[in-house]
Design a protein around this motif. Sequence first.
Motif, PDB file in Angstrom:
ATOM      1  N   PRO A  11     -71.245 116.541-169.958  1.00  0.00           N
ATOM      2  CA  PRO A  11     -71.586 116.281-171.370  1.00  0.00           C
ATOM      3  C   PRO A  11     -70.586 115.311-171.992  1.00  0.00           C
ATOM      4  O   PRO A  11     -69.404 115.306-171.653  1.00  0.00           O
ATOM      5  N   ARG A  12     -71.078 114.522-172.943  1.00  0.00           N
ATOM      6  CA  ARG A  12     -70.240 113.479-173.543  1.00  0.00           C
ATOM      7  C   ARG A  12     -69.645 113.887-174.888  1.00  0.00           C
ATOM      8  O   ARG A  12     -69.028 113.066-175.566  1.00  0.00           O
ATOM      9  N   ASP A  13     -69.829 115.137-175.268  1.00  0.00           N
ATOM     10  CA  ASP A  13     -69.342 115.564-176.585  1.00  0.00           C
ATOM     11  C   ASP A  13     -67.826 115.460-176.675  1.00  0.00           C
ATOM     12  O   ASP A  13     -67.278 114.971-177.677  1.00  0.00           O
ATOM     13  N   LEU A  14     -67.127 115.948-175.629  1.00  0.00           N
ATOM     14  CA  LEU A  14     -65.672 115.899-175.654  1.00  0.00           C
ATOM     15  C   LEU A  14     -65.160 114.460-175.676  1.00  0.00           C
ATOM     16  O   LEU A  14     -64.184 114.144-176.371  1.00  0.00           O
ATOM     17  N   GLU A  15     -65.827 113.593-174.939  1.00  0.00           N
ATOM     18  CA  GLU A  15     -65.409 112.188-174.921  1.00  0.00           C
ATOM     19  C   GLU A  15     -65.588 111.545-176.286  1.00  0.00           C
ATOM     20  O   GLU A  15     -64.704 110.810-176.763  1.00  0.00           O
ATOM     21  N   GLU A  16     -66.718 111.817-176.910  1.00  0.00           N
ATOM     22  CA  GLU A  16     -66.962 111.233-178.226  1.00  0.00           C
ATOM     23  C   GLU A  16     -65.973 111.760-179.256  1.00  0.00           C
ATOM     24  O   GLU A  16     -65.498 111.008-180.120  1.00  0.00           O
ATOM     25  N   ASP A  70     -60.883 110.522-182.334  1.00  0.00           N
ATOM     26  CA  ASP A  70     -59.461 110.776-182.613  1.00  0.00           C
ATOM     27  C   ASP A  70     -58.578 109.614-182.197  1.00  0.00           C
ATOM     28  O   ASP A  70     -57.344 109.701-182.324  1.00  0.00           O
ATOM     29  N   GLY A  71     -59.170 108.540-181.685  1.00  0.00           N
ATOM     30  CA  GLY A  71     -58.405 107.350-181.334  1.00  0.00           C
ATOM     31  C   GLY A  71     -57.991 107.243-179.886  1.00  0.00           C
ATOM     32  O   GLY A  71     -57.153 106.391-179.540  1.00  0.00           O
ATOM     33  N   ALA A  72     -58.522 108.096-179.015  1.00  0.00           N
ATOM     34  CA  ALA A  72     -58.163 108.026-177.599  1.00  0.00           C
ATOM     35  C   ALA A  72     -58.758 106.777-176.962  1.00  0.00           C
ATOM     36  O   ALA A  72     -59.896 106.392-177.244  1.00  0.00           O
ATOM     37  N   SER A  73     -57.985 106.147-176.099  1.00  0.00           N
ATOM     38  CA  SER A  73     -58.468 104.947-175.409  1.00  0.00           C
ATOM     39  C   SER A  73     -59.409 105.331-174.272  1.00  0.00           C
ATOM     40  O   SER A  73     -59.525 106.501-173.899  1.00  0.00           O
ATOM     41  N   PHE A  74     -60.069 104.315-173.720  1.00  0.00           N
ATOM     42  CA  PHE A  74     -61.015 104.545-172.618  1.00  0.00           C
ATOM     43  C   PHE A  74     -60.292 105.174-171.424  1.00  0.00           C
ATOM     44  O   PHE A  74     -60.786 106.129-170.818  1.00  0.00           O
ATOM     45  N   TYR A  87     -60.579 109.037-169.660  1.00  0.00           N
ATOM     46  CA  TYR A  87     -60.763 109.230-168.215  1.00  0.00           C
ATOM     47  C   TYR A  87     -59.685 110.147-167.646  1.00  0.00           C
ATOM     48  O   TYR A  87     -59.986 111.081-166.879  1.00  0.00           O
ATOM     49  N   ARG A  88     -58.427 109.928-168.010  1.00  0.00           N
ATOM     50  CA  ARG A  88     -57.312 110.653-167.393  1.00  0.00           C
ATOM     51  C   ARG A  88     -57.152 112.068-167.944  1.00  0.00           C
ATOM     52  O   ARG A  88     -56.841 112.987-167.184  1.00  0.00           O
ATOM     53  N   ARG A  89     -57.378 112.255-169.243  1.00  0.00           N
ATOM     54  CA  ARG A  89     -57.090 113.550-169.865  1.00  0.00           C
ATOM     55  C   ARG A  89     -58.311 114.459-169.977  1.00  0.00           C
ATOM     56  O   ARG A  89     -58.151 115.690-170.080  1.00  0.00           O
ATOM     57  N   ILE A  90     -59.515 113.900-169.991  1.00  0.00           N
ATOM     58  CA  ILE A  90     -60.702 114.715-170.231  1.00  0.00           C
ATOM     59  C   ILE A  90     -61.634 114.735-169.019  1.00  0.00           C
ATOM     60  O   ILE A  90     -61.962 115.800-168.484  1.00  0.00           O
ATOM     61  N   VAL A  91     -62.065 113.548-168.589  1.00  0.00           N
ATOM     62  CA  VAL A  91     -63.093 113.493-167.549  1.00  0.00           C
ATOM     63  C   VAL A  91     -62.559 113.914-166.183  1.00  0.00           C
ATOM     64  O   VAL A  91     -63.181 114.724-165.485  1.00  0.00           O
ATOM     65  N   LEU A  92     -61.406 113.400-165.795  1.00  0.00           N
ATOM     66  CA  LEU A  92     -60.878 113.703-164.462  1.00  0.00           C
ATOM     67  C   LEU A  92     -60.562 115.191-164.282  1.00  0.00           C
ATOM     68  O   LEU A  92     -60.882 115.754-163.224  1.00  0.00           O
TER      69      LEU A  92
END
Length: 283
Positions: free
Chosen positions: A172-177, A182-186, A190-195
């Motif tokens: 799901p993309r909710d956490l990424e959005e 909050d200003g997180a970079s791409f 990737y490093r803190r949420i998706v991986l």
Amino acid sequence: MVTAELTMDRIHRREKLFNRICAGVLIAFALLWLIPLLWAVDTAVKPNAETTRTTWLIDNPTFDAFTRTLRETDMWSWYGASFIVSSLAALGTVVVASMAAFALSRMRFRHKNIVFWAILAGIMIPGQVLIVPWFREFDALRLLNTYWAVILPQIPAAIAVFIFKQFFDGLPRDLEEAARMDGASFFRVYRRIVLPLARPAVAAVAIFTFVTTWNDLLWPLLVLSNPDLMTVPVGLATVQGAFGIRYADTMASAILGAIPLVAVFLLFQRQIVQGIAGSGLKG
């Protein structure tokens, strides 16, 4: 009412029959895999003089073949080389493949599908076709007879990119959005949420790469000539001729080379199943 009961009874019978057929097929394949393994163990614990007897019975079981192999070969050095090469190859594959897959899954750019299918086309290219270009390339870079010559060709794995992309597409993309707001970079997303969420896929890719690199023989045999750098398959290939008709020693060396891989599968089998199930390769 009676007709419905008869129909359900037939369905249950068919399900039982199907389950029994599946169990029989699984048992047959398990025996096909286990019998050669048991034969290898049986041969390894026999004295060399008894290995030519076509019997499973062991009059004088002994582990001399294992101790002899460890004493007369550089097995511990080969273990160390294989562990270094396989671990670095697994780490590099996870990093490169996950980053490529994340870009293909989340970024928007022209001809993205063409790029993805071009990467997948690499699955259909056998590695033996690339041996000559690889050898010339690493010779020009003066990397022959080094660990890098074995590690680098293992990293660009198309199947690893496919596994990661399928896994990322299902997240799901909710956490990424929320992180983007909050200003997180791409890269931070990737490093803190998706991986961290892709740990099953990371484990599956890492283990498969580790096992593939550990078992690789042809390419390391071509690029490694220093005995101190030889991996387990290369080292065993160089000493098999010295064993001659010492079949117990031959089987003992093969078992010693396979023990680390068996341990890896036993320790991480749950992660392997979760990674494959979550990547869309199931069925």
